[in-house]
Enzyme design. Structure first.
Site, PDB file in Angstrom:
ATOM      1  N   MET A 126       9.045   1.777  30.692  1.00  0.00           N
ATOM      2  CA  MET A 126       9.204   0.702  29.708  1.00  0.00           C
ATOM      3  C   MET A 126      10.668   0.291  29.575  1.00  0.00           C
ATOM      4  O   MET A 126      11.003  -0.877  29.652  1.00  0.00           O
ATOM      5  CB  MET A 126       8.675   1.161  28.344  1.00  0.00           C
ATOM      6  CG  MET A 126       7.178   1.241  28.243  1.00  0.00           C
ATOM      7  SD  MET A 126       6.616   1.552  26.533  1.00  0.00           S
ATOM      8  CE  MET A 126       6.810   3.331  26.445  1.00  0.00           C
ATOM      9  N   GLU A 128      14.468  -0.676  29.790  1.00  0.00           N
ATOM     10  CA  GLU A 128      15.321  -1.377  30.750  1.00  0.00           C
ATOM     11  C   GLU A 128      16.769  -1.300  30.298  1.00  0.00           C
ATOM     12  O   GLU A 128      17.038  -0.989  29.119  1.00  0.00           O
ATOM     13  CB  GLU A 128      14.887  -2.840  30.869  1.00  0.00           C
ATOM     14  CG  GLU A 128      13.485  -3.009  31.414  1.00  0.00           C
ATOM     15  CD  GLU A 128      13.077  -4.455  31.612  1.00  0.00           C
ATOM     16  OE1 GLU A 128      11.941  -4.682  32.044  1.00  0.00           O
ATOM     17  OE2 GLU A 128      13.903  -5.360  31.334  1.00  0.00           O
ATOM     18  N   ALA A 131      16.905  -3.437  27.326  1.00  0.00           N
ATOM     19  CA  ALA A 131      15.777  -3.408  26.387  1.00  0.00           C
ATOM     20  C   ALA A 131      15.281  -1.981  26.229  1.00  0.00           C
ATOM     21  O   ALA A 131      14.660  -1.435  27.135  1.00  0.00           O
ATOM     22  CB  ALA A 131      14.646  -4.304  26.892  1.00  0.00           C
ATOM     23  N   SER A 133      14.022   0.044  22.661  1.00  0.00           N
ATOM     24  CA  SER A 133      12.862   0.022  21.775  1.00  0.00           C
ATOM     25  C   SER A 133      12.266  -1.378  21.622  1.00  0.00           C
ATOM     26  O   SER A 133      11.150  -1.529  21.138  1.00  0.00           O
ATOM     27  CB  SER A 133      13.257   0.561  20.395  1.00  0.00           C
ATOM     28  OG  SER A 133      13.687   1.903  20.478  1.00  0.00           O
ATOM     29  N   GLU A 243       2.152   9.584  21.098  1.00  0.00           N
ATOM     30  CA  GLU A 243       3.440   9.925  21.697  1.00  0.00           C
ATOM     31  C   GLU A 243       4.400  10.442  20.636  1.00  0.00           C
ATOM     32  O   GLU A 243       5.085  11.459  20.823  1.00  0.00           O
ATOM     33  CB  GLU A 243       4.040   8.697  22.384  1.00  0.00           C
ATOM     34  CG  GLU A 243       5.434   8.928  22.937  1.00  0.00           C
ATOM     35  CD  GLU A 243       6.013   7.718  23.651  1.00  0.00           C
ATOM     36  OE1 GLU A 243       7.209   7.756  24.003  1.00  0.00           O
ATOM     37  OE2 GLU A 243       5.266   6.741  23.866  1.00  0.00           O
ATOM     38  N   GLN A 337      26.229  26.731  14.198  1.00  0.00           N
ATOM     39  CA  GLN A 337      27.371  27.082  13.346  1.00  0.00           C
ATOM     40  C   GLN A 337      27.295  28.542  12.913  1.00  0.00           C
ATOM     41  O   GLN A 337      28.300  29.258  12.908  1.00  0.00           O
ATOM     42  CB  GLN A 337      27.393  26.165  12.121  1.00  0.00           C
ATOM     43  CG  GLN A 337      28.573  26.371  11.206  1.00  0.00           C
ATOM     44  CD  GLN A 337      29.865  25.806  11.777  1.00  0.00           C
ATOM     45  OE1 GLN A 337      29.841  24.983  12.680  1.00  0.00           O
ATOM     46  NE2 GLN A 337      31.000  26.276  11.253  1.00  0.00           N
TER      47      GLN A 337
END
Length: 380
Positions: A126, A128, A131, A133, A243, A337
């Site tokens: 998806m 790119e 692009a 989200s 997902e 830490q």
């Protein structure tokens, strides 16, 4: 609090996963981290063990069990083992639903047996360069040429990008693209014009191959259209809650395991002549993290149960995703830490967990996007 989510069958499956990790993954993982990629043998071993295609119908070689709680067990155990490089969750939980719910019978016969055996590794493309989200910004195009699509464009940050034999590509099939002009096309290994760029050098999850993909006049057969023409936006929105839940499941498991490791460490490590655990500040830190993990675990288990019944919506999946991943990030930072200088050494699990987990608030939709989804649902 005793968890109510799993029954004896799920716990038996958990033992199977632990045995697989001990035998097929952990002895090789440091080498995979150095190589920047896992062995294909591990994928085939996962297939033989029945860890691939859990929800795929048995007629195609899958487990035939849609109960998502098994996926939760798999995510938890891989996270506890610190082995995100072998991306079975991506394969099973993110890409699998596209193939089982959208593929034609012919496509299922062609792709699912290899999907379940580990011979066919999958990826979804998806993102790119311009692009992330924003699916509206996708520029990759697929032009109708009669008996095939002519695919042109590029993708980046593609998990399993080097190993993938089957790539589900999101492309514009109308000049406008956007919500009503995107389609899913399946590109197979060896297609002319399909090239992989470099295996990207990440700060964590080194063994999880992540690549740039390039498509130059790739002829994609018409029979490789997955789902409805110009229907990708709806297909993607339908599968995104699972997902995001998958990412959240790994996040809470990671936070819980880091807390366990750090609790043990501060009991043993001494400073000023006494264990760190005797210091009030340390006890307060552990108390805060334990409470946050317990509250988050309760919500996540409810989300998993809801999803197993087909009732989880996009808003609650977004809540789970942003909250659990941000918790993972905070816990990783605080646990490092508390380990002091040793936390910065890669031989300690907390150091690798710190870098491996940092991506969690970014992929699958950033925290900011999750909040936007929730805010829109409440405020319009």
């Amino acid at each position: 609090m005793k968890r109510q989510l799993f029954d004896a069958d799920h716990e038996a499956f958990r033992e199977t996963v632990r045995t697989f990790l001990a035998k097929e993954v952990l002895p090789h993982y440091d080498r995979w981290e150095q190589d920047g990629i896992v062995s294909r043998d591990a994928w085939r071993a996962a297939g033989r063990q029945g860890l691939l295609g859990l929800a795929v119908p048995e007629e195609y070689g899958g487990g035939g069990n849609p109960d998502f709680r098994y996926a939760a067990v798999l995510a938890e155990e891989f996270t506890r083992a610190g082995t995100p490089g072998l991306a079975l969750g991506l394969h099973n939980d993110i890409i699998g639903p596209y193939l089982t719910s959208l593929a034609t019978d012919e496509q299922k016969r062609r792709w699912l047996p290899g999907f379940c055996s580990g011979e066919t590794i999958t990826a979804i493309a998806m993102t790119e360069p311009g692009a992330g989200s924003d699916l509206q910004g996708i520029r990759t195009t697929a032009e109708d040429r009669g008996d095939h699509w002519l695919l042109n464009g590029s993708k980046t940050f593609i998990s399993n990008g080097i190993l993938a034999d089957l790539v589900v590509v999101v492309a514009k099939t109308t000049p406008e693209g956007g919500a009503h002009g995107l389609s899913l096309l399946v590109v197979e290994r060896g297609a002319d014009g399909f090239e992989r760029g470099r295996n990207l050098d990440k700060i964590g999850q080194k063994s999880q191959d992540t690549a740039e993909l390039f498509f130059t006049d790739v002829r994609v057969p018409k029979e490789n259209l997955l789902g409805e023409l110009n229907g990708a936006f709806v297909h993607l929105m339908t599968n995104l809650p699972q997902e995001r839940l998958s990412i959240a499941m790994a996040a809470i498991a990671a936070a819980e395991h880091l807390l366990e490791l750090t609790t043990a460490y501060v009991k043993e490590r001494e400073a000023f002549g006494r264990p760190l655990a005797r210091l009030q500040h340390i006890r307060f830190e552990i108390a805060e993290m334990a409470t946050e993990c317990a509250v988050t675990r309760t919500f996540l288990d409810r989300c998993i149960a809801e999803h197993a019944e087909g009732a989880l919506d996009a808003v609650h999946a977004s809540m789970a995703k942003w909250w659990a991943t941000e918790l993972q990030k905070r816990v990783a930072d605080r646990c490092l830490q508390l380990h002091g200088g040793y936390g910065y050494m890669t031989e300690y699990r907390v150091a690798r967990a710190f870098t491996d987990g940092r991506i969690q608030t970014i992929y699958g939709g950033t925290t900011e996007i999750m909040k936007e989804i929730i805010g829109r649902s409440l405020l319009g």
